[in-house]
Scaffold this active site. Structure first.
Site, PDB file in Angstrom:
ATOM      1  N   SER A 123       0.890  -1.192  -0.038  1.00 43.82           N
ATOM      2  CA  SER A 123       0.069   0.160   0.225  1.00 43.82           C
ATOM      3  C   SER A 123       0.887   1.431  -0.094  1.00 43.82           C
ATOM      4  O   SER A 123       1.640   1.471  -0.881  1.00 43.82           O
ATOM      5  CB  SER A 123      -0.887  -0.041   1.155  1.00 43.82           C
ATOM      6  OG  SER A 123      -1.840   1.139   1.185  1.00 43.82           O
ATOM      7  N   HIS A 124       0.676   2.123   0.897  1.00 46.96           N
ATOM      8  CA  HIS A 124       1.254   3.452   1.331  1.00 46.96           C
ATOM      9  C   HIS A 124       2.914   3.276   1.792  1.00 46.96           C
ATOM     10  O   HIS A 124       3.562   4.371   1.856  1.00 46.96           O
ATOM     11  CB  HIS A 124       0.617   4.465   1.989  1.00 46.96           C
ATOM     12  CG  HIS A 124       0.191   3.642   3.298  1.00 46.96           C
ATOM     13  ND1 HIS A 124      -0.637   2.831   3.589  1.00 46.96           N
ATOM     14  CD2 HIS A 124       0.635   4.272   4.696  1.00 46.96           C
ATOM     15  CE1 HIS A 124      -0.534   2.329   4.903  1.00 46.96           C
ATOM     16  NE2 HIS A 124       0.111   3.218   5.370  1.00 46.96           N
ATOM     17  N   ASP A 299      -1.442   6.842  -3.451  1.00 46.23           N
ATOM     18  CA  ASP A 299      -0.578   6.195  -2.855  1.00 46.23           C
ATOM     19  C   ASP A 299       0.052   5.005  -3.716  1.00 46.23           C
ATOM     20  O   ASP A 299      -0.390   4.958  -4.983  1.00 46.23           O
ATOM     21  CB  ASP A 299      -0.984   5.415  -1.275  1.00 46.23           C
ATOM     22  CG  ASP A 299      -2.236   4.408  -1.530  1.00 46.23           C
ATOM     23  OD1 ASP A 299      -2.921   4.372  -2.600  1.00 46.23           O
ATOM     24  OD2 ASP A 299      -2.322   3.217  -0.921  1.00 46.23           O
ATOM     25  N   ASP A 301      -0.415   1.622  -4.233  1.00 48.81           N
ATOM     26  CA  ASP A 301      -1.354   0.918  -4.938  1.00 48.81           C
ATOM     27  C   ASP A 301      -2.859   1.423  -5.533  1.00 48.81           C
ATOM     28  O   ASP A 301      -3.561   1.025  -5.851  1.00 48.81           O
ATOM     29  CB  ASP A 301      -1.655  -0.368  -4.176  1.00 48.81           C
ATOM     30  CG  ASP A 301      -2.468  -0.151  -2.816  1.00 48.81           C
ATOM     31  OD1 ASP A 301      -2.295   1.132  -2.391  1.00 48.81           O
ATOM     32  OD2 ASP A 301      -3.335  -1.007  -2.339  1.00 48.81           O
ATOM     33  N   ASP A 303      -5.302   2.799  -3.751  1.00 49.89           N
ATOM     34  CA  ASP A 303      -6.513   2.964  -3.131  1.00 49.89           C
ATOM     35  C   ASP A 303      -6.929   4.036  -2.266  1.00 49.89           C
ATOM     36  O   ASP A 303      -7.930   4.110  -2.151  1.00 49.89           O
ATOM     37  CB  ASP A 303      -6.838   1.553  -2.559  1.00 49.89           C
ATOM     38  CG  ASP A 303      -5.577   1.370  -1.558  1.00 49.89           C
ATOM     39  OD1 ASP A 303      -4.684   2.197  -1.220  1.00 49.89           O
ATOM     40  OD2 ASP A 303      -5.934   0.615  -0.677  1.00 49.89           O
ATOM     41  N   ARG A 304      -5.750   4.982  -1.943  1.00 48.77           N
ATOM     42  CA  ARG A 304      -5.922   6.069  -1.196  1.00 48.77           C
ATOM     43  C   ARG A 304      -5.627   7.306  -2.068  1.00 48.77           C
ATOM     44  O   ARG A 304      -5.423   7.187  -3.114  1.00 48.77           O
ATOM     45  CB  ARG A 304      -5.004   5.901  -0.044  1.00 48.77           C
ATOM     46  CG  ARG A 304      -4.961   4.821   0.819  1.00 48.77           C
ATOM     47  CD  ARG A 304      -3.925   4.987   2.202  1.00 48.77           C
ATOM     48  NE  ARG A 304      -4.098   3.802   2.749  1.00 48.77           N
ATOM     49  CZ  ARG A 304      -3.789   3.615   4.092  1.00 48.77           C
ATOM     50  NH1 ARG A 304      -3.383   4.836   4.761  1.00 48.77           N
ATOM     51  NH2 ARG A 304      -3.865   2.715   4.834  1.00 48.77           N
ATOM     52  N   LYS A 399     -11.275   0.485  -1.292  1.00 49.28           N
ATOM     53  CA  LYS A 399     -11.144   1.974  -1.482  1.00 49.28           C
ATOM     54  C   LYS A 399     -10.616   2.236  -2.748  1.00 49.28           C
ATOM     55  O   LYS A 399      -9.795   1.353  -3.420  1.00 49.28           O
ATOM     56  CB  LYS A 399     -10.427   2.483  -0.343  1.00 49.28           C
ATOM     57  CG  LYS A 399      -9.284   1.835   0.065  1.00 49.28           C
ATOM     58  CD  LYS A 399      -8.617   2.574   1.231  1.00 49.28           C
ATOM     59  CE  LYS A 399      -7.273   2.199   1.748  1.00 49.28           C
ATOM     60  NZ  LYS A 399      -7.646   1.052   2.838  1.00 49.28           N
TER      61      LYS A 399
END
Length: 562
Positions: A123-124, A299, A301, A303-304, A399
């Protein structure tokens, strides 16, 4: 070529427990012999046979360091475990929301549908040889594996003795779109490499009015900037914003995906999205160049998301509330109304006020997107969000950062549709301030204490639970620190009973609720790869129109300053 299946002896590794966001560790941990293989086999063993034998799986991720090696390993293990076909995004790239969309929407040439996915992302978190890697499994609904399955995976990792792999299977060229065919003991096995963006772009065009957004972006009064932070969002940004919506190529920042995210930290916030923050006029330096009207970041991937106006930051809690308040008019997908809305417990109560005003179903859930997914699968939730820069809707079960950007562009386009050639367009800041004037303002901040000793963190939380038993003691401590702070009227440890499946999630955070609507929330987070993170959330609600324009630090000072 007919491949053979090898049974490779192995021994368990400690600590292969997937959290709400999968298994995240340093790359040096994942590259140990058998480490990734053990986790993948433990996952196959935890799934029901029909989800493996003859099934179609998606294998892709955000492109971080070690991803390409991991894709080849999982392809070989899928073949050995009897999977019928594997779908891979070109170059191994698929955003997490795109994986969810592919599972839910994509149909193969032979009518096949995916039953799940291995998503390769942390992720982030930063990427690179000395940074983080991660893997998680998503289900046939496109959402993260439920706790019952992740618990089973973890138990399997503690007893695993062997894994299956077709080690002699030649590596698939994942840079070239096409199908590679193999034969094995269970029959044919195919790997299809497909365009990473097509399915996702098609879905976005079915949700939003692209023509209306295009008119906004074509206005000389509207300027736009999007920063992918060298994450996988770059694989979608040019296709959507430039090719489909007509934005200038120069409006895209850091949109080439890189294994190490260009040496940066792919977390879309005011600290790490430095170049975008400067360009939007929120940095410390003053270049003298007029900032764009709208800016956004993603981010690793994708999703944010972070939403910015000219010299103006939109908090994630405000963002989801404003999207919900405007969705029915501005976004065609929601034109028939919202089924309900939901937020994670630490997120500010801005969405609650909108839900009450619009008479919508409202849910407060623990942190973790799977809780939203349950509500969506049951048809009870349309829009949801969390304070950690995550926003989404029931179009998928993750998300979705680009979706949130398109939602904001849709609101701006809708609000300005009758004034596109006027003297002045309604801005991001205008929309936020109008929202505060209507619903009140939730002043909000979060403090992160990262990489702390895990044992010490648990002791701290346990001590606070003990302290909660006496409101008098709590108020004595509070008044001793600041006499001007409102009285604490309730304390609890958040617990959630899922209205869909009846499951109970305990110990989800400690809450101190004040008489004036303020909140203090303490929560242990599991998104890092080392140590523990304690998060402190501070919120103050203000309904007085004369006080909604204050600086956040000033408004929150009584709760923050000793």
């Amino acid at each position: 070529m007919v491949f053979e299946v090898m049974k490779v002896p192995t021994t368990p590794f400690e600590g292969q427990k997937p959290g709400t966001s999968g298994l995240r560790k340093k790359v040096k941990v994942f590259v140990q012999p058998h480490y990734l293989q053990n986790f993948v086999q433990a996952t196959f063993n935890a799934l029901t046979p029909e989800k493996v034998k003859g099934a179609t799986l998606v294998v892709s991720g955000d492109g971080r360091y070690f991803s390409k090696d991991a894709v080849q390993i999982i392809i070989k293990m899928s073949a050995a475990n009897g999977v019928r076909r594997v779908w891979v995004g070109q170059n191994g790239l698929l955003s997490t929301p795109a994986v969810s969309a592919v599972i839910r929407e994509r149909v193969g040439a032979d009518g096949s549908k995916a039953t799940g996915a291995f998503i390769l992302t942390a992720s982030h978190n930063p990427g690179g040889p000395n940074e983080d890697f991660g893997i998680k499994y998503n289900m046939e609904n496109g959402g993260p594996a439920p706790e019952a399955l992740t618990d089973k995976i973890f138990e399997n990792t503690k007893t695993i003795k062997e894994y299956l792999i077709a080690d002699e299977l030649r590596e698939v060229d994942i840079s070239t779109i096409g199908v590679t065919n193999f034969s094995g003991p269970d029959g044919p096995f195919d790997v299809e490499v497909f365009d990473s963006a097509s399915d996702y772009v098609k879905l976005m065009k079915s949700i939003f009015d692209f023509e209306l957004i295009r008119k906004l972006l074509s206005s000389p009064k509207f300027t736009f900037c999007y920063d992918a932070l060298h994450g996988v969002a770059g694989a979608y940004a040019n296709r959507i914003f430039v090719e489909e919506l007509g934005a200038q190529q120069s409006s895209l920042l850091n949109c080439t995906p890189k294994e190490d995210f260009g040496g940066g930290h792919p977390d879309p916030n005011l600290t790490y999205a430095k170049e975008l923050v400067e360009r939007m006029g929120l940095g410390k330096s003053n270049s003298g160049v007029e900032p764009p009207e709208f800016g956004a970041a993603a981010d690793g991937d994708a999703d944010r998301n972070m939403i910015l106006g000219k010299r103006f930051f939109v908090t994630p809690s405000d963002s989801v509330a404003i999207i919900a308040a405007n969705a029915v008019g501005a976004i065609p997908y929601f034109s028939s109304g919202l089924k309900g809305v939901a937020r994670s417990m630490p997120t500010s109560a801005a969405l609650d006020v909108v839900a009450k005003s619009l008479n919508l179903k409202f849910f407060e859930v623990p942190t973790g997107w799977k809780f939203f997914g349950n509500l969506m699968d049951a048809g009870q939730c349309s829009i949801c969000g969390e304070e950690s820069f995550g926003t989404g809707s029931d179009h998928i079960r993750e998300k979705d950062g680009i979706w949130a950007v398109l939602a904001w562009l849709s609101i701006l386009a809708y609000k300005n549709k009758d004034n596109i050639n006027g003297d002045k367009l309604l801005t991001v800041e205008d929309i936020v301030r109008q929202h505060w004037a209507t619903y009140g303002r939730h002043y909000y901040t979060r403090y992160d204490y990262e990489n702390v000793d895990a044992g010490g963190a648990k002791d701290l939380m346990a001590n606070m639970v003990k302290m909660m038993s006496s409101l008098d003691e709590v108020n004595t401590i509070v008044k001793g620190a600041r006499s001007d702070v409102s009285k604490v009227v309730n304390t609890d440890e958040f617990e959630y009973k899922d209205p869909v499946d009846g499951s109970v999630s305990k110990h989800q955070g400690i809450r101190f609720l004040f008489e004036d609507g303020s909140r203090l929330v303490f929560r242990l987070s599991g998104t890092g790869s080392e140590g523990a993170t304690i998060r402190l959330y501070i919120e103050q609600y203000e309904k007085d129109p004369s006080k909604i324009g204050r600086d956040s630090q000033e408004a929150l000072a009584p709760l923050v300053s000793p």
